[in-house]
Design a protein around this motif. Structure first.
Motif, PDB file in Angstrom:
ATOM      1  N   UNK A  14       3.001  -5.137   7.327  1.00 31.11           N
ATOM      2  CA  UNK A  14       1.916  -4.230   6.430  1.00 31.11           C
ATOM      3  C   UNK A  14       2.314  -3.550   5.398  1.00 31.11           C
ATOM      4  N   UNK A  15       1.696  -3.015   3.866  1.00 31.84           N
ATOM      5  CA  UNK A  15       1.433  -2.264   3.466  1.00 31.84           C
ATOM      6  C   UNK A  15       0.740  -1.456   3.123  1.00 31.84           C
ATOM      7  N   UNK A  16       1.598   0.080   3.240  1.00 33.12           N
ATOM      8  CA  UNK A  16       0.500   1.631   2.436  1.00 33.12           C
ATOM      9  C   UNK A  16       0.982   1.610   1.037  1.00 33.12           C
ATOM     10  N   UNK A  61       5.444 -10.145   0.798  1.00 36.64           N
ATOM     11  CA  UNK A  61       4.053 -10.237   0.698  1.00 36.64           C
ATOM     12  C   UNK A  61       2.948  -9.558  -0.138  1.00 36.64           C
ATOM     13  N   UNK A  62       3.722  -8.010  -0.668  1.00 33.69           N
ATOM     14  CA  UNK A  62       3.209  -7.398  -1.792  1.00 33.69           C
ATOM     15  C   UNK A  62       3.263  -8.290  -3.009  1.00 33.69           C
ATOM     16  N   UNK A  63       4.707  -8.701  -3.664  1.00 35.96           N
ATOM     17  CA  UNK A  63       4.192  -9.470  -4.560  1.00 35.96           C
ATOM     18  C   UNK A  63       3.620 -10.766  -4.794  1.00 35.96           C
ATOM     19  N   UNK A  68       2.727  -7.511  -7.760  1.00 35.31           N
ATOM     20  CA  UNK A  68       3.500  -6.022  -8.218  1.00 35.31           C
ATOM     21  C   UNK A  68       4.762  -6.790  -7.423  1.00 35.31           C
ATOM     22  N   UNK A  69       5.638  -5.991  -8.462  1.00 32.64           N
ATOM     23  CA  UNK A  69       7.778  -6.701  -8.354  1.00 32.64           C
ATOM     24  C   UNK A  69       7.401  -5.525  -7.800  1.00 32.64           C
ATOM     25  N   UNK A  70       8.726  -5.265  -6.259  1.00 24.69           N
ATOM     26  CA  UNK A  70       8.384  -3.883  -5.557  1.00 24.69           C
ATOM     27  C   UNK A  70      10.335  -3.622  -5.850  1.00 24.69           C
ATOM     28  N   UNK A 110      -3.567 -12.909  -5.407  1.00 28.08           N
ATOM     29  CA  UNK A 110      -2.161 -14.889  -4.773  1.00 28.08           C
ATOM     30  C   UNK A 110      -2.537 -14.919  -3.671  1.00 28.08           C
ATOM     31  N   UNK A 111      -2.023 -15.831  -3.006  1.00 22.01           N
ATOM     32  CA  UNK A 111      -1.636 -16.346  -1.835  1.00 22.01           C
ATOM     33  C   UNK A 111      -2.590 -16.210  -0.860  1.00 22.01           C
ATOM     34  N   UNK A 112      -2.792 -16.094   0.018  1.00 16.60           N
ATOM     35  CA  UNK A 112      -4.268 -15.559   0.783  1.00 16.60           C
ATOM     36  C   UNK A 112      -4.981 -14.724   0.321  1.00 16.60           C
ATOM     37  N   UNK A 113      -4.793 -13.893  -0.316  1.00 18.28           N
ATOM     38  CA  UNK A 113      -5.855 -13.168  -0.918  1.00 18.28           C
ATOM     39  C   UNK A 113      -7.052 -13.559  -2.806  1.00 18.28           C
TER      40      UNK A 113
END
Length: 226
Positions: A14-16, A61-63, A68-70, A110-113
């Motif tokens: 997970x990301x903060x 997962x963020x992308x 957003x690219x990381x 995107x994805x499951x969001x």
């Protein structure tokens, strides 16, 4: 130990992701599009694939969930969360990552969001899973890092005024700071910031000197919240 004593585990990341927008500390959240917690806000993240390490999963997962690219985002491990009941789908251990970034473009879900958005940290309540706790831990880590590292400059443009830098501290710490004391502390801390040699009027009023990040990796003495 008997085989039946081992519990199958799922592994997630997970990301903060924190930034300062409109003078406020904001976090990147996604609205879940699938169960569990469908329709509820959560931190970006997901399960680790068999061929991935943890950071690869976090960046993917963020992308996928926000668009957003990381490549230029520095991720650091925040903590590991493994309460038995943290995920209704079964026993899932999550490794959380923290990133503090300058203002980024608006996310695209995107994805499951179902959606993604930057949200004021002070207004966040009732996140899915144990993400309220993860966010709280991430914000406190960010606040502490601003005391002993030049991390606040990461929220600023390449050239910034002391007033703009103070605004970052005030947003992250959630408290107003005395402008004169702050200016003195910043400019007296060795290698924290360095003058560019030009001025700007974008703060309004008289021209203000521009600075860029210095060479220091730690601050001596540290900045204080008081």
């Amino acid at each position: 130990m008997r085989d039946m004593d081992f519990v199958p585990l799922g592994l997630a990341a997970d990301l903060v992701i924190l930034t300062v927008r409109d003078g406020r500390l904001q976090v990147l959240l996604i609205r879940r599009g699938i169960p569990p917690y469908e329709g509820q806000w959560a931190l970006p993240g997901g399960f680790v694939r068999p061929d991935e390490d943890l950071e690869t999963t976090a960046r993917r997962e963020l992308a996928e969930e926000t668009g957003l690219t990381t490549e230029r985002i520095h991720l650091e491990q925040l903590a590991t969360y493994g309460a038995p009941d943290r995920d209704p789908r079964g026993r899932v251990v999550s490794v959380a990552y923290l990133a503090l970034v300058p203002d980024l473009p608006a996310p695209v879900a995107g994805s499951d969001a179902a959606s993604a958005s930057w949200i004021d940290v002070q207004k966040v309540r009732g996140l899915a899973f144990d993400h309220d706790r993860i966010l709280t831990d991430g914000v406190e880590r960010a606040r502490a890092k601003l005391e002993y590292s030049p991390l606040a400059t990461a929220f600023c443009p390449p050239e910034f005024t002391i007033s703009e830098l103070r605004g970052v501290y005030e947003a992250v710490w959630g408290t107003p700071l005395d402008p004169r004391n702050f200016h003195r502390k910043v400019t007296k801390t060795p290698d924290f910031v360095a003058p560019v040699g030009t001025t700007t009027t974008r703060d309004g009023g008289r021209p203000a000197q521009l600075f860029h990040r210095g060479t220091a990796t730690t601050l001596h003495p540290p900045m204080t919240r008081a």
